[in-house]
Enzyme design. Structure first.
Site, mmCIF file in Angstrom:
data_model
loop_
_atom_site.group_PDB
_atom_site.id
_atom_site.type_symbol
_atom_site.label_atom_id
_atom_site.label_comp_id
_atom_site.label_asym_id
_atom_site.label_seq_id
_atom_site.Cartn_x
_atom_site.Cartn_y
_atom_site.Cartn_z
ATOM 1 C CB SER A 31 4.645 -6.978 5.796
ATOM 2 O OG SER A 31 4.775 -5.656 5.363
ATOM 3 N NE ARG A 35 1.266 -9.744 3.213
ATOM 4 C CZ ARG A 35 1.422 -8.415 3.244
ATOM 5 N NH1 ARG A 35 1.611 -7.810 4.395
ATOM 6 N NH2 ARG A 35 1.369 -7.706 2.132
ATOM 7 C CG ASP A 327 7.546 0.676 3.813
ATOM 8 O OD1 ASP A 327 6.847 1.516 3.219
ATOM 9 O OD2 ASP A 327 7.112 -0.429 4.176
HETATM 10 C C1 S3P Z 1 2.926 -3.209 2.863
HETATM 11 C C2 S3P Z 1 3.107 -2.787 1.576
HETATM 12 C C3 S3P Z 1 3.630 -1.458 1.220
HETATM 13 C C4 S3P Z 1 4.354 -0.808 2.381
HETATM 14 C C5 S3P Z 1 3.608 -0.929 3.662
HETATM 15 C C6 S3P Z 1 3.326 -2.378 4.007
HETATM 16 C C7 S3P Z 1 2.344 -4.536 3.094
HETATM 17 O O1 S3P Z 1 2.532 -0.658 0.831
HETATM 18 O O2 S3P Z 1 4.610 0.554 2.102
HETATM 19 O O3 S3P Z 1 4.366 -0.334 4.707
HETATM 20 O O4 S3P Z 1 2.409 -5.041 4.225
HETATM 21 O O5 S3P Z 1 1.811 -5.106 2.142
HETATM 22 P P1 S3P Z 1 1.987 -0.709 -0.689
HETATM 23 O O6 S3P Z 1 1.994 -2.102 -1.078
HETATM 24 O O7 S3P Z 1 0.615 -0.172 -0.691
HETATM 25 O O8 S3P Z 1 2.967 0.139 -1.449
#
Ligand code: S3P
Length: 441
Positions: A31, A35, A327
């Protein structure tokens, strides 16, 4: 486009007699890597990114930002210099922007591109991404003034027409860090401040990184407000280790007898550590300094975690805990197989729209290995204590399912064959090598 795991590699994971032992640095956070690439591409000055995740998903993000004009120099060892195009500088391209398997890329990048008046982009990805809804970002972006045409109104491929955006106050129907991030990113270009209200807290890496980049951002519990900026001021970003990758070893160490695993440099941002709290409630002993629940610090906290095996008891995961462990819920099901009593997950219908329908794939997959598990409308119920016999499980092209199957094999009585193991490379290309280290004597 193909889906990872379709007709792919089958790998056998034998019971790990004697346990998993050793110390690992888990891979960089997915994540935060996504970003860092997207925000660095928005900056005007070069940004040094250290410990960027070299995996299929995050490489899709680098390729995407390069296509819209950013320059990415790869220095090796996860070190990059990204020279961005500025907040108003992304360029149009011929053809489609390929997001591969990356839902985060597909939901965050449109927040930026929607704010580019007169320009348009078409997004597409693999067969898994084509089943993942984009109406959740199309709704707020349309309210802000952008236009989006999607397949069946809600799926990729979709075309986004940028516009001069107006500020909104957006109450999100589902707790989703991706949707929250998309609206906040778009909100950096609205004349008045834009506000997002979440039904429950979700991961807050966007808020922390934007605050570090000098963006005016105000936070109170589940409300975030972002002000307009002309420039992001980012110099360097250090990506910490991924709690979601670490979670596989946490689960393995807890359920494989004789284990003791040390995980270094793990991001312990409280909006990510729900799984550790759930595991501890089930009786797991996880040593390490975790960030205080509800903390709103600008940076990303890291810690060393030490885990050993031990007995578990069932628990109930309540809806408000779900976004903080989203997750890792497949791993809660796995722990549930080894826990006395019932383990219940409620309020997790979002699992149905992940890389696979994770209610169906987890329940069917673990049942095939001998689990007593049932799907519900919004989660699952596991009657545990019997462990797992073993057998065969398909990844369905879902990286987390592939690694779930592998860990299940280590803890099973007869071993597990995972079909489509190569899907693990979406987030954790070094998974097999790290496992080999923990099995080495
Ligand atoms: C993520 C947010 C989550 C997660 C995904 C990564 C992110 O999804 O399940 O693997 O990087 O913001 P959601 O925010 O849509 O639930």
């Amino acid at each position: 486009m193909s889906m990872p795991g379709e007709g792919g590699e089958t790998v056998r994971f034998d019971p790990a007699d004697g346990g998993l032992r050793g110390t690992l640095r888990v891979p960089p956070d997915k994540s935060i890597s996504h970003r860092s690439a997207i925000f660095a591409a928005m900056a005007q000055e070069p940004v040094r990114v250290r410990n960027y995740l070299d995996a299929a998903d995050t490489n899709s993000t680098l390729a995407a930002v390069e296509r819209i004009g950013a320059r990415v120099e790869r220095h090796g060892g996860g070190e990059l210099t990204v020279t961005g195009v500025g907040l108003r500088g992304p360029r149009e391209i011929d053809g489609v922007l390929d997001v591969g398997n990356a839902g985060t890329l597909m939901r965050l990048l449109p927040g930026w591109l929607a704010a580019q008046p007169g320009r348009r982009w078409t997004f597409d990805g693999d067969s898994s991404i084509r089943r993942r809804p984009v109406d959740r970002i199309a709704g707020p972006l349309r309210q802000m003034g952008a236009a989006i045409e999607a397949s069946d109104e809600r799926f990729p491929p979709f075309t986004l027409h940028g516009a001069e955006l107006r500020a909104i106050e957006y109450a999100m129907p589902v707790a989703s860090a991706q949707v929250k991030s998309c609206v906040l990113i778009a909100g950096m270009s609205t004349a008045a401040p834009t506000t997002v209200i979440e039904p429950a807290p979700s991961r807050d890496h966007t808020e922390r990184m934007l605050a570090a980049a000098g963006v005016p951002i105000e936070r109170a519990a589940t409300t975030v407000t972002v002000g307009r900026v002309d420039e992001l001021e980012l110099e360097a970003i250090d990506v910490p280790g991924d709690l979601s990758s670490a979670a596989f070893w946490v689960a393995a160490a807890v359920i494989v007898p004789g284990s003791r695993v040390v995980l270094e440099n793990v991001n312990v941002n409280w909006t990510r550590t729900g799984f550790l709290r759930i595991a501890e409630r089930m009786g797991a002993i996880v040593d390490g300094e975790l960030e205080a629940h509800g903390a709103f610090t600008p940076g990303e906290p890291v810690s060393t975690l030490e885990i050993a095996d031990g007995p578990l008891i069932g628990t109930t995961v309540e809806p408000e805990e779900v976004p903080l462990a989203i997750d890792e819920l497949p791993l809660v099901a796995l722990l549930g197989c080894f826990a006395d009593g019932e383990t219940v997950v409620r309020g997790a219908q979002e699992l149905k729209v992940k890389e696979s329908d994770r209610i169906a794939t987890v329940v069917d997959g673990l049942r095939g290995l001998g689990a007593d598990i049932e799907a519900t409308d919004d989660g699952f119920v596991v009657r545990g204590g019997g462990g797992l016999r073993g057998g065969r499980i398909s990844s369905h092209g879902d990286h987390r399912l592939a690694m779930l199957g592998a860990i299940a094999g280590l803890a099973s009585r007869e071993g597990v064959e995972v079909e489509g193991m190569e899907a693990a490379a979406v987030s954790y290309p070094g998974f097999a090598a790290d496992l080999a280290r923990l099995l080495a004597r």
